[in-house]
Write a protein that holds these residues in place. Structure first.
Motif, PDB file in Angstrom:
ATOM      1  N   GLN A   5      11.486   2.138  -3.441  1.00 32.56           N
ATOM      2  CA  GLN A   5      10.183   1.682  -4.261  1.00 32.56           C
ATOM      3  C   GLN A   5       9.168   3.065  -3.375  1.00 32.56           C
ATOM      4  N   GLN A  28       6.417   5.269  -4.800  1.00 33.33           N
ATOM      5  CA  GLN A  28       5.128   5.119  -4.492  1.00 33.33           C
ATOM      6  C   GLN A  28       4.688   6.151  -4.113  1.00 33.33           C
ATOM      7  N   GLN A  63       5.354   7.596  -1.338  1.00 31.59           N
ATOM      8  CA  GLN A  63       5.233   7.767   0.406  1.00 31.59           C
ATOM      9  C   GLN A  63       6.261   8.676   1.101  1.00 31.59           C
TER      10      GLN A  63
END
Length: 109
Positions: A34, A38, A40
């Motif tokens: 995830q 995103q 990150q």
């Protein structure tokens, strides 16, 4: 070259430990999937393993080869590490990997 690599690796392993304690790193494959989706992830540490699973670029889900073994290391394919990725990938010898999942991510935020 090896001393330089080992020094850099030691710094990254220390950074992972410190960041993990602050919620800025993870070794959970679903979380890493995830987070990469995103934007990150700053640094991804991976073991030099074979093709043991799959990460879906669309939704970030990580699927091990065997659904019974959630700790199966994921092989981060070139499809996943595409040109949009703006992070470092560092191969870590199995004996130095700070996790049991075969992957560790240090987040930007």
């Amino acid at each position: 070259m090896q001393p330089r690599y080992l020094k850099r690796l030691e710094g990254l392993l220390n950074q992972f430990g410190a960041s993990h304690g602050r919620g800025l790193a993870s070794d959970h494959l679903e979380d890493i999937g995830q987070a990469t989706r995103q934007g990150q992830v700053a640094t991804l540490l991976v073991e030099p393993s074979g093709d043991s699973g799959h990460v879906d670029k669309t939704d970030g889900t990580a699927t091990p080869t065997s659904e019974d073994d959630v700790n199966t290391p994921i092989f981060w394919t070139s499809d996943h590490l595409d040109t949009r990725a703006r992070w470092n990938v560092v191969v870590v010898p199995t004996e130095r990997m700070p996790t049991g999942t075969g992957a560790a991510a240090i987040y930007r935020f």
